[in-house]
Design a protein around this motif. Structure first.
Motif, PDB file in Angstrom:
ATOM      1  N   PHE A   1       0.847  -1.190   0.000  1.00  0.00           N
ATOM      2  CA  PHE A   1       0.000   0.000   0.000  1.00  0.00           C
ATOM      3  C   PHE A   1       0.881   1.237   0.000  1.00  0.00           C
ATOM      4  CE2 PHE A   1       0.893  -0.891   4.426  1.00  0.00           C
ATOM      5  CZ  PHE A   1       1.137   0.360   4.976  1.00  0.00           C
ATOM      6  N   ARG A   2       0.271   2.378  -0.294  1.00  0.00           N
ATOM      7  CA  ARG A   2       0.982   3.651  -0.252  1.00  0.00           C
ATOM      8  C   ARG A   2       0.002   4.744   0.160  1.00  0.00           C
ATOM      9  NH1 ARG A   2       0.647   7.088  -4.739  1.00  0.00           N
ATOM     10  NH2 ARG A   2      -0.762   6.359  -6.386  1.00  0.00           N
ATOM     11  N   VAL A   3       0.550   5.806   0.716  1.00  0.00           N
ATOM     12  CA  VAL A   3      -0.261   6.934   1.182  1.00  0.00           C
ATOM     13  C   VAL A   3      -0.511   7.872   0.008  1.00  0.00           C
ATOM     14  CG1 VAL A   3      -0.374   8.902   2.753  1.00  0.00           C
ATOM     15  CG2 VAL A   3       0.626   6.739   3.525  1.00  0.00           C
ATOM     16  N   THR A   4      -1.773   8.169  -0.225  1.00  0.00           N
ATOM     17  CA  THR A   4      -2.141   9.114  -1.285  1.00  0.00           C
ATOM     18  C   THR A   4      -2.569  10.475  -0.731  1.00  0.00           C
ATOM     19  OG1 THR A   4      -4.397   8.213  -1.287  1.00  0.00           O
ATOM     20  CG2 THR A   4      -2.822   7.267  -2.847  1.00  0.00           C
TER      21      THR A   4
ATOM     22  N   LYS B   1     -10.561   5.621   3.418  1.00  0.00           N
ATOM     23  CA  LYS B   1     -10.946   6.708   4.327  1.00  0.00           C
ATOM     24  C   LYS B   1      -9.733   7.291   5.054  1.00  0.00           C
ATOM     25  CE  LYS B   1     -15.242   4.205   5.223  1.00  0.00           C
ATOM     26  NZ  LYS B   1     -16.062   3.543   6.272  1.00  0.00           N
ATOM     27  N   TRP B   2      -8.659   6.536   5.117  1.00  0.00           N
ATOM     28  CA  TRP B   2      -7.443   6.983   5.804  1.00  0.00           C
ATOM     29  C   TRP B   2      -6.436   7.599   4.844  1.00  0.00           C
ATOM     30  CZ3 TRP B   2      -6.900   1.461   8.204  1.00  0.00           C
ATOM     31  CH2 TRP B   2      -7.972   1.236   9.078  1.00  0.00           C
ATOM     32  N   GLY B   3      -6.786   7.743   3.589  1.00  0.00           N
ATOM     33  CA  GLY B   3      -5.837   8.258   2.608  1.00  0.00           C
ATOM     34  C   GLY B   3      -4.780   7.254   2.206  1.00  0.00           C
ATOM     35  N   VAL B   4      -5.118   5.978   2.310  1.00  0.00           N
ATOM     36  CA  VAL B   4      -4.180   4.895   1.983  1.00  0.00           C
ATOM     37  C   VAL B   4      -4.767   4.110   0.818  1.00  0.00           C
ATOM     38  CG1 VAL B   4      -3.046   2.794   2.804  1.00  0.00           C
ATOM     39  CG2 VAL B   4      -3.302   4.761   4.339  1.00  0.00           C
ATOM     40  N   GLU B   5      -3.953   3.874  -0.200  1.00  0.00           N
ATOM     41  CA  GLU B   5      -4.371   3.111  -1.370  1.00  0.00           C
ATOM     42  C   GLU B   5      -3.686   1.746  -1.350  1.00  0.00           C
ATOM     43  OE1 GLU B   5      -3.127   4.794  -5.015  1.00  0.00           O
ATOM     44  OE2 GLU B   5      -4.100   3.275  -6.286  1.00  0.00           O
ATOM     45  N   VAL B   6      -4.492   0.694  -1.389  1.00  0.00           N
ATOM     46  CA  VAL B   6      -3.964  -0.676  -1.406  1.00  0.00           C
ATOM     47  C   VAL B   6      -3.681  -1.058  -2.843  1.00  0.00           C
ATOM     48  CG1 VAL B   6      -4.424  -3.082  -0.844  1.00  0.00           C
ATOM     49  CG2 VAL B   6      -5.213  -1.267   0.691  1.00  0.00           C
ATOM     50  N   ALA B   7      -2.425  -1.402  -3.122  1.00  0.00           N
ATOM     51  CA  ALA B   7      -2.023  -1.732  -4.496  1.00  0.00           C
ATOM     52  C   ALA B   7      -2.133  -3.226  -4.776  1.00  0.00           C
ATOM     53  CB  ALA B   7      -0.589  -1.266  -4.746  1.00  0.00           C
ATOM     54  N   VAL B   8      -1.614  -4.054  -3.880  1.00  0.00           N
ATOM     55  CA  VAL B   8      -1.570  -5.504  -4.123  1.00  0.00           C
ATOM     56  C   VAL B   8      -1.849  -6.220  -2.808  1.00  0.00           C
ATOM     57  CG1 VAL B   8      -0.142  -7.465  -4.842  1.00  0.00           C
ATOM     58  CG2 VAL B   8       0.097  -5.275  -6.009  1.00  0.00           C
ATOM     59  N   VAL B   9      -2.639  -7.297  -2.905  1.00  0.00           N
ATOM     60  CA  VAL B   9      -2.837  -8.222  -1.784  1.00  0.00           C
ATOM     61  C   VAL B   9      -2.659  -9.629  -2.348  1.00  0.00           C
ATOM     62  CG1 VAL B   9      -4.381  -9.070   0.002  1.00  0.00           C
ATOM     63  CG2 VAL B   9      -4.429  -6.659  -0.631  1.00  0.00           C
TER      64      VAL B   9
END
Length: 284
Positions: A91-94, A151-159
């Protein structure tokens, strides 16, 4: 004069110290969420920013992709099989402001929520789906986690589900099942081969019946192959309609010529007529 010079030097030193203490360097992949007297100033950076001591407080936020490993979780699948499953989340912060204002620690919160979601999603699937259709489970995990972390400004890229550990007894049962499946396929393939071979033999028999001379040539070829092996004993089948008269003649000779009349010989097949005529010609 010396006193004024001293005061001036002290003031200059204090100002230089304040300026140096107020300078902050923010890297290109970072953002700073600054607060002045408790109030939000917004994200700052990259480059040089000014943070006044005792007035401003800053929180650095890394915008790079973070790799988070979910520890193994004890999961009971839909078909009541206990398994240990671990996964990896990238994940990364957007939105740096939301990642600071909405949650205390976005990395820890994402890790905890990913663990609970992993147990929930895997618990709704059976063991075969878990082993053979991981892509669907990965997509379901990603959607479920991203719905909350957005909602936290975090985008999940891969799981991705990494490893699935199942009990040893279940592994042996699956090995027996796989072996039985392979044996079944082997028998089916063998049966198909025999069926095709029977079709080819039928076609060959039909072809030989249409050309009687070809059967004699086949006999001669078989004799040639048997003779090439230098065998001391050769067993070669002959049609009964050829050797039948010879057997009856021998029986008549041994019984003194009072043998009962033999039943009429069966009608010869076209494929054997040429062989019979050749044998009669040789006897003459």
């Amino acid at each position: 004069m010396p006193t004024e010079l001293t005061v001036t030097l002290v003031v200059v030193v204090v100002l230089i110290t304040l300026v140096l203490a107020s300078i902050r360097i923010v890297r290109e992949y970072e953002r700073v969420v600054a607060f002045r007297l408790g109030r939000l100033r917004g994200p700052l950076g990259p480059g040089i920013i000014w943070m006044f001591p005792l007035l401003d407080r800053m929180v650095r936020v890394d915008l790079r992709v973070v790799t988070l490993t979910i520890p193994p979780q004890e999961v009971i699948t839909k078909d009541n099989v206990t398994a240990r499953v671990n996964a990896v989340v990238m994940f990364r912060v957007t939105d740096p402001v939301q990642s600071v204002m909405s949650v205390e620690n976005h990395a820890v919160a994402t890790s905890q929520f990913a663990q609970t979601t992993l147990r929930s999603v895997v618990g709704r699937a059976d063991l075969d789906t878990l082993l053979a259709h991981r892509a669907d489970l990965n997509e379901d995990l990603k959607h479920s986690i991203a719905e909350q972390t957005e909602k936290w400004g975090v985008e999940v890229a891969v799981v991705e589900i990494k490893d699935v550990e199942i009990p040893e007894m279940m592994q042996r049962a699956m090995a027996r099942e796989a072996e039985a499946e392979r044996e079944r396929r082997a028998k089916v393939i063998s049966a198909h081969g025999e069926l095709q071979a029977s079709h080819e033999l039928r076609d060959a028999a039909l072809t030989l019946s249409e050309a009687p001379a070809s059967l004699q040539l086949r006999y001669l070829q078989t004799l040639l192959e048997l003779g090439a092996d230098q065998n001391s004993t050769v067993v070669f089948p002959l049609p009964m309609d050829i050797i039948g008269p010879l057997v009856r003649a021998v029986d008549q000779a041994t019984s003194g010529g009072h043998a009962e009349p033999a039943p009429p010989a069966p009608q010869r097949k076209p494929g054997l007529a040429v062989v019979d005529r050749n044998l009669e010609g040789e006897s003459r």
